[in-house]
Design an enzyme around this catalytic site. Sequence first.
Site, mmCIF file in Angstrom:
data_model
loop_
_atom_site.group_PDB
_atom_site.id
_atom_site.type_symbol
_atom_site.label_atom_id
_atom_site.label_comp_id
_atom_site.label_asym_id
_atom_site.label_seq_id
_atom_site.Cartn_x
_atom_site.Cartn_y
_atom_site.Cartn_z
ATOM 1 N N ASP A 1 19.295 15.016 -77.302
ATOM 2 C CA ASP A 1 17.910 15.197 -77.215
ATOM 3 C C ASP A 1 17.448 16.210 -78.310
ATOM 4 O OD1 ASP A 1 15.595 14.852 -75.687
ATOM 5 O OD2 ASP A 1 15.718 16.388 -74.096
ATOM 6 N N SER B 1 9.291 15.866 -65.442
ATOM 7 C CA SER B 1 9.289 16.400 -64.218
ATOM 8 C C SER B 1 8.042 16.844 -63.817
ATOM 9 C CB SER B 1 10.064 18.260 -64.364
ATOM 10 O OG SER B 1 11.274 17.537 -64.722
ATOM 11 N N HIS C 1 8.485 11.878 -72.388
ATOM 12 C CA HIS C 1 9.194 13.316 -72.292
ATOM 13 C C HIS C 1 8.361 13.827 -71.178
ATOM 14 C CE1 HIS C 1 12.110 13.588 -75.701
ATOM 15 N NE2 HIS C 1 11.751 12.516 -75.957
ATOM 16 N N GLY C 2 8.885 14.946 -70.818
ATOM 17 C CA GLY C 2 8.244 15.693 -69.780
ATOM 18 C C GLY C 2 8.137 15.159 -68.404
ATOM 19 N N ASN D 1 12.563 10.741 -69.628
ATOM 20 C CA ASN D 1 13.121 11.991 -69.723
ATOM 21 C C ASN D 1 12.822 12.915 -68.488
ATOM 22 O OD1 ASN D 1 14.294 10.926 -72.056
ATOM 23 N ND2 ASN D 1 13.896 12.741 -73.127
ATOM 24 N N VAL D 2 14.145 13.154 -67.828
ATOM 25 C CA VAL D 2 13.998 14.363 -66.782
ATOM 26 C C VAL D 2 14.920 15.526 -66.953
ATOM 27 C CG1 VAL D 2 14.139 14.719 -64.319
ATOM 28 C CG2 VAL D 2 13.410 12.324 -65.244
ATOM 29 N N THR E 1 13.629 19.585 -66.053
ATOM 30 C CA THR E 1 13.342 20.725 -65.504
ATOM 31 C C THR E 1 13.561 20.832 -64.061
ATOM 32 O OG1 THR E 1 11.390 21.158 -66.998
ATOM 33 C CG2 THR E 1 11.303 22.372 -65.144
ATOM 34 N N HIS F 1 6.547 19.320 -71.565
ATOM 35 C CA HIS F 1 7.791 19.803 -71.035
ATOM 36 C C HIS F 1 7.675 21.001 -70.086
ATOM 37 C CE1 HIS F 1 8.851 17.936 -74.988
ATOM 38 N NE2 HIS F 1 9.889 17.501 -74.294
ATOM 39 N N GLY F 2 8.331 21.091 -68.930
ATOM 40 C CA GLY F 2 8.460 22.245 -68.123
ATOM 41 C C GLY F 2 7.864 22.091 -66.861
#
Length: 281
Positions: free
Chosen positions: A84, A212, A209-210, A231-232, A234, A181-182
């Site tokens: 990543d 969660s 991305h990001g 993508n997972v 958090t 992200h987060g």
Amino acid sequence: MITPVKEILKMASDANTSVIAFNCVDYNQIYSVIHAAEKVNKPVLCMLYPEHAELNNWCTPESFAAAVQSVAAEVKTPVGLHLDHCQDFNYIIRAIRAGFSCVMYDGSMLPLEENIANTKRVADVAHAFGVAVEAELGHVGFAATVTDQSNLDLYTQPDVAADFITRSTCDALAVAIGSAHGVYKQTPHLDINRLSEINAATDTPLVLHGGSGIPNDQLDQAFTHGINKFNVGTEFFQLYYDTLKDFGQKYGSEGNIFDFPSYCQPILMDYLVKKLELSKF
């Protein structure tokens, strides 16, 4: 079984869906991801984020790759090994040597021409070893900074994306369409129209991305409008922490660390199975 990420992305593109990629930091997470994928018979990616590796001394590219390869040998479902976000050319080369079949060079905070040049440099080397390259155009910021989700200046532009892919020779492109992200402070709203325009302008797997906290109905739309890798991290890490905390509270001083894998892995797998079912393979 270990499968080149590029082949898995093609499978996702052909099925008009997305493979789910999970950030992992240790064997419990790696084992749970791969065996959950086997349970639902769907391909999956295990990802190493270099910043996490720095915080976790055992989690080098070599040890991470060895763990994924070992567990993947136990199952028949395709398992991909992905590096990543990384800006360090030497670290990327190290990951390639360790067996990663896809690496992400993230130059999204650089001027466009520098991002293209650096991505092309990475791609020239990676392709010589049969390794795919993911890049990022626009910038997927941080959920803690709410404006990162809504700042249109950070979003990916369709015409620029087409030129970027051609000149950088990347094999997958992470796009900025409203995710971050987060932990989200407010519900994200993906720009599906922009995603559709990017998808129409390009012929390369797109990455979100990001992941969660994005509502499932938005993910369903994204997966059918060009997102082939999701993508997972958090929420998976938070669940792992909560499981560790609950284990300690439940067993207290009578607990035995050797019992933790058998306690946490079923909990992690239950979550992972539900998340993997978002893929329509």
